[in-house]
Design a protein around this motif. Structure first.
Motif, PDB file in Angstrom:
ATOM      1  N   LEU A  49      56.902  54.491   5.630  1.00 25.25           N
ATOM      2  CA  LEU A  49      57.275  55.793   5.089  1.00 25.25           C
ATOM      3  C   LEU A  49      58.076  55.644   3.794  1.00 25.25           C
ATOM      4  O   LEU A  49      57.825  56.351   2.812  1.00 25.25           O
ATOM      5  CB  LEU A  49      58.085  56.578   6.115  1.00 25.25           C
ATOM      6  CG  LEU A  49      57.310  57.053   7.360  1.00 25.25           C
ATOM      7  CD1 LEU A  49      58.253  57.657   8.389  1.00 25.25           C
ATOM      8  CD2 LEU A  49      56.234  58.062   6.976  1.00 25.25           C
ATOM      9  N   LYS A  50      59.024  54.721   3.803  1.00 27.10           N
ATOM     10  CA  LYS A  50      59.844  54.500   2.606  1.00 27.10           C
ATOM     11  C   LYS A  50      59.011  53.935   1.465  1.00 27.10           C
ATOM     12  O   LYS A  50      59.224  54.268   0.295  1.00 27.10           O
ATOM     13  CB  LYS A  50      61.005  53.571   2.945  1.00 27.10           C
ATOM     14  CG  LYS A  50      62.060  54.235   3.836  1.00 27.10           C
ATOM     15  CD  LYS A  50      63.082  53.244   4.359  1.00 27.10           C
ATOM     16  CE  LYS A  50      64.062  53.926   5.317  1.00 27.10           C
ATOM     17  NZ  LYS A  50      64.973  52.972   5.980  1.00 27.10           N
ATOM     18  N   ALA A  51      58.042  53.073   1.824  1.00 29.91           N
ATOM     19  CA  ALA A  51      57.151  52.512   0.800  1.00 29.91           C
ATOM     20  C   ALA A  51      56.277  53.593   0.172  1.00 29.91           C
ATOM     21  O   ALA A  51      55.815  53.456  -0.974  1.00 29.91           O
ATOM     22  CB  ALA A  51      56.266  51.430   1.417  1.00 29.91           C
ATOM     23  N   SER A  52      56.058  54.686   0.907  1.00 24.89           N
ATOM     24  CA  SER A  52      55.255  55.809   0.401  1.00 24.89           C
ATOM     25  C   SER A  52      56.075  56.745  -0.484  1.00 24.89           C
ATOM     26  O   SER A  52      55.550  57.734  -1.014  1.00 24.89           O
ATOM     27  CB  SER A  52      54.673  56.615   1.565  1.00 24.89           C
ATOM     28  OG  SER A  52      53.857  55.808   2.376  1.00 24.89           O
ATOM     29  N   GLY A  53      57.357  56.436  -0.638  1.00 22.45           N
ATOM     30  CA  GLY A  53      58.220  57.227  -1.505  1.00 22.45           C
ATOM     31  C   GLY A  53      59.120  58.204  -0.780  1.00 22.45           C
ATOM     32  O   GLY A  53      59.952  58.876  -1.396  1.00 22.45           O
ATOM     33  N   MET A  54      58.956  58.316   0.529  1.00 27.55           N
ATOM     34  CA  MET A  54      59.803  59.242   1.279  1.00 27.55           C
ATOM     35  C   MET A  54      61.212  58.692   1.403  1.00 27.55           C
ATOM     36  O   MET A  54      61.396  57.485   1.556  1.00 27.55           O
ATOM     37  CB  MET A  54      59.229  59.475   2.680  1.00 27.55           C
ATOM     38  CG  MET A  54      57.964  60.294   2.718  1.00 27.55           C
ATOM     39  SD  MET A  54      57.540  60.731   4.427  1.00 27.55           S
ATOM     40  CE  MET A  54      55.998  61.612   4.164  1.00 27.55           C
ATOM     41  N   ASN A  55      62.180  59.564   1.373  1.00 32.56           N
ATOM     42  CA  ASN A  55      63.557  59.132   1.634  1.00 32.56           C
ATOM     43  C   ASN A  55      64.235  60.125   2.564  1.00 32.56           C
ATOM     44  O   ASN A  55      63.865  61.308   2.622  1.00 32.56           O
ATOM     45  CB  ASN A  55      64.352  58.945   0.336  1.00 32.56           C
ATOM     46  CG  ASN A  55      64.604  60.250  -0.376  1.00 32.56           C
ATOM     47  OD1 ASN A  55      65.450  61.044   0.025  1.00 32.56           O
ATOM     48  ND2 ASN A  55      63.847  60.501  -1.445  1.00 32.56           N
ATOM     49  N   TYR A  56      65.191  59.642   3.273  1.00 35.68           N
ATOM     50  CA  TYR A  56      65.842  60.392   4.346  1.00 35.68           C
ATOM     51  C   TYR A  56      66.446  61.702   3.850  1.00 35.68           C
ATOM     52  O   TYR A  56      66.225  62.762   4.455  1.00 35.68           O
ATOM     53  CB  TYR A  56      66.914  59.512   4.986  1.00 35.68           C
ATOM     54  CG  TYR A  56      67.845  60.226   5.925  1.00 35.68           C
ATOM     55  CD1 TYR A  56      67.433  60.614   7.201  1.00 35.68           C
ATOM     56  CD2 TYR A  56      69.149  60.544   5.531  1.00 35.68           C
ATOM     57  CE1 TYR A  56      68.287  61.285   8.062  1.00 35.68           C
ATOM     58  CE2 TYR A  56      70.010  61.213   6.376  1.00 35.68           C
ATOM     59  CZ  TYR A  56      69.587  61.578   7.642  1.00 35.68           C
ATOM     60  OH  TYR A  56      70.426  62.243   8.489  1.00 35.68           O
ATOM     61  N   GLU A  57      67.182  61.668   2.758  1.00 27.44           N
ATOM     62  CA  GLU A  57      67.883  62.864   2.285  1.00 27.44           C
ATOM     63  C   GLU A  57      66.905  63.965   1.881  1.00 27.44           C
ATOM     64  O   GLU A  57      67.121  65.144   2.181  1.00 27.44           O
ATOM     65  CB  GLU A  57      68.801  62.513   1.100  1.00 27.44           C
ATOM     66  CG  GLU A  57      69.986  61.632   1.478  1.00 27.44           C
ATOM     67  CD  GLU A  57      70.908  62.293   2.509  1.00 27.44           C
ATOM     68  OE1 GLU A  57      70.933  63.545   2.585  1.00 27.44           O
ATOM     69  OE2 GLU A  57      71.596  61.565   3.248  1.00 27.44           O
ATOM     70  N   PHE A  58      65.800  63.565   1.210  1.00 26.40           N
ATOM     71  CA  PHE A  58      64.814  64.567   0.786  1.00 26.40           C
ATOM     72  C   PHE A  58      64.162  65.223   1.995  1.00 26.40           C
ATOM     73  O   PHE A  58      64.035  66.451   2.060  1.00 26.40           O
ATOM     74  CB  PHE A  58      63.742  63.922  -0.103  1.00 26.40           C
ATOM     75  CG  PHE A  58      62.640  64.873  -0.484  1.00 26.40           C
ATOM     76  CD1 PHE A  58      62.798  65.752  -1.541  1.00 26.40           C
ATOM     77  CD2 PHE A  58      61.448  64.909   0.241  1.00 26.40           C
ATOM     78  CE1 PHE A  58      61.783  66.652  -1.884  1.00 26.40           C
ATOM     79  CE2 PHE A  58      60.434  65.803  -0.083  1.00 26.40           C
ATOM     80  CZ  PHE A  58      60.604  66.683  -1.152  1.00 26.40           C
ATOM     81  N   VAL A  59      63.719  64.387   2.962  1.00 26.01           N
ATOM     82  CA  VAL A  59      63.045  64.911   4.150  1.00 26.01           C
ATOM     83  C   VAL A  59      63.997  65.801   4.945  1.00 26.01           C
ATOM     84  O   VAL A  59      63.608  66.867   5.436  1.00 26.01           O
ATOM     85  CB  VAL A  59      62.498  63.767   5.021  1.00 26.01           C
ATOM     86  CG1 VAL A  59      61.978  64.287   6.362  1.00 26.01           C
ATOM     87  CG2 VAL A  59      61.388  63.022   4.290  1.00 26.01           C
ATOM     88  N   LYS A  60      65.241  65.383   5.033  1.00 28.38           N
ATOM     89  CA  LYS A  60      66.237  66.186   5.746  1.00 28.38           C
ATOM     90  C   LYS A  60      66.395  67.551   5.087  1.00 28.38           C
ATOM     91  O   LYS A  60      66.472  68.591   5.771  1.00 28.38           O
ATOM     92  CB  LYS A  60      67.575  65.444   5.763  1.00 28.38           C
ATOM     93  CG  LYS A  60      68.667  66.160   6.554  1.00 28.38           C
ATOM     94  CD  LYS A  60      69.941  65.317   6.602  1.00 28.38           C
ATOM     95  CE  LYS A  60      71.019  66.029   7.412  1.00 28.38           C
ATOM     96  NZ  LYS A  60      72.259  65.217   7.483  1.00 28.38           N
TER      97      LYS A  60
END
Length: 449
Positions: A49-60
């Motif tokens: 998921l992180k390699a796909s550009g997702m990050n915790y703060e944005f998704v939250k």
């Protein structure tokens, strides 16, 4: 339910609860699980998921916009939504399909994908994630990780307690209470005109002992039961050779010794003998108990409670070792997990000696993980102790007896490890840069101080 989860999957569920509570949502949803998976510092799904550009703060932030049911009440644990219940069922099905025995975070992740949650699909689309590719990659790596999960100390050979160490039946006579049991059993044998002590005579003697109150408490007429036990017609269930003890009686004795060792006692007490009889599930004593409609389950519970009251260091170490097995996804407790258990039992001499030699839990865990890897065979109802670990416990039992101790302590188990040269625990100690001489010397200094 959570007995099917690995430790990492339980951590994901716990973190998901925290996220849902922070959002003031009324229920736990798959979206919270997804966010908790992304929050992981390690893990296959989290890395993809992180390699796909997702990050915790944005998704939250995106999930905070969702119109999920709110709750004004303060709750510690939120109920599961219907969607999440479906995801958890899919996760279990996925773990079975992949020939695993526990739910990992990756199974939860794959289940969320299969569930086609509209909110999570929108997140994937916003980052232009190839869902099929990430799903296939996750499945492939999880299957690769779990292909080789046989414990290094696993053996198909049946562990033979009688031949494993220099065990003598006279060991059990060293405790006065137990000696009285066998003197009494011998009297029942002669009175019944039998030529050898059998399981029925051992149980008769247990009934005559103080521990016989267990039977009073469950409404058993002890005199009637003793009379039944010593009838000749039951003898054929138990005796078939010219040994001093019948084969079944010997089996019960060695089972009692095993129970004593695993509960951390260097002496065999009446409760261990009764436990051995109940564990046998065969022979004249057990047969009579069944025929007399005695509540064996309740009797076993009373024996277990009596043993658990002792709360020995050895029992605590074994408990910690099982926790480590859960963390690693194994259903075999090997010698290396006993070593970790010693370190975790911080107040014991064993832990203090290892600490003085510069051995930390973090370093020891890392080497154990490299040696035995992660598996997915954890089953709380199907635990076993490796043959090497059993020999370590045998050695510890002898060390405790030779030291005149009634209990097996951490230093005895540590001495038991270094005596069993080919066990995995010794490989861990060697990798940590210590040897048997240093350990023996450290134990000796603590005992003498």
């Amino acid at each position: 339910m959570f007995e099917k989860f690995t430790e990492k999957a339980i951590k994901v569920m716990t973190d998901a609860q925290k996220e849902a509570l922070n959002f003031k949502h009324a229920k736990l949803y798959p979206e919270h699980i997804f966010l908790a998976i992304l929050k992981q510092k390690s893990g296959i799904a989290s890395k993809f998921l992180k390699a796909s550009g997702m990050n915790y703060e944005f998704v939250k932030h995106e999930l905070s916009k969702l119109n999920l049911e709110k709750n004004g009440k303060i709750q510690d644990i939120l109920p599961f939504s219907e969607d999440l219940k479906h995801v958890l069922k899919l996760a279990w099905d996925k773990s079975i399909e992949m020939q695993n025995h526990s739910i990992m975070p990756e199974h939860l992740f794959l289940a969320i994908i299969d569930n086609k949650n509209i909110n999570i699909l929108k997140l994937f689309n916003s980052f232009d994630v190839d869902i099929a590719r990430i799903k296939n990659s996750t499945e492939r790596i999880v299957q690769k990780k779990t292909q080789n999960n046989t414990h290094p100390e696993f053996t198909n050979r049946k562990y033979n307690n009688e031949n494993s160490i220099q065990i003598n039946l006279n060991y059990i006579l060293e405790d006065e209470n137990t000696k009285e049991i066998f003197i009494s059993a011998n009297e029942f044998t002669h009175h019944s005109n039998f030529e050898a002590i059998g399981s029925a005579q051992i149980l008769s003697a247990v009934l005559d002992d103080d521990i016989g109150h267990f039977f009073d408490e469950i409404g058993v007429d002890k005199e009637k039961l003793i009379e039944e036990l010593n009838k000749p017609l039951h003898r054929k269930s138990d005796y078939d050779t010219d040994f001093l003890y019948t084969p079944k009686a010997r089996e019960i004795i060695f089972s009692a010794i095993d129970l004593a060792k695993e509960s951390g006692s260097s002496c065999v007490y009446p409760e261990h003998i009764l436990g051995g009889i109940l564990k046998s599930r065969s022979g004249s004593a057990y047969k009579v108990l069944k025929e007399q409609n005695i509540n064996i389950k309740l009797l076993q519970q009373k024996v277990n409670n009596k043993i658990e009251q002792q709360k020995t260091a050895s029992m605590q170490i074994l408990k910690f070792a099982k926790q480590e097995a859960l963390r690693l996804g194994h259903n075999v407790v090997g010698s290396e997990l006993l070593l970790l258990g010693i370190i975790m039992e911080e107040n014991g001499i064993g832990a203090k000696v290892l600490n003085e030699l510069g051995i930390t839990m973090k370093d020891a865990r890392k080497i154990v993980e490299n040696l035995i890897g992660y598996g997915n065979n954890y089953d709380a109802h199907n635990f076993s102790i490796s043959s090497r670990a059993k020999k370590v416990i045998d050695n510890a039992w002898i060390e405790a007896k030779n030291s005149g101790k009634e209990r097996i302590d951490s230093e005895h188990i540590l001495l038991g490890i270094i005596k069993e040269q080919d066990c995995v625990a010794n490989k861990v100690l060697a990798a940590l840069g210590t040897d048997a001489v240093e350990i023996k010397q450290g134990i000796k200094q603590h005992i003498c101080s």
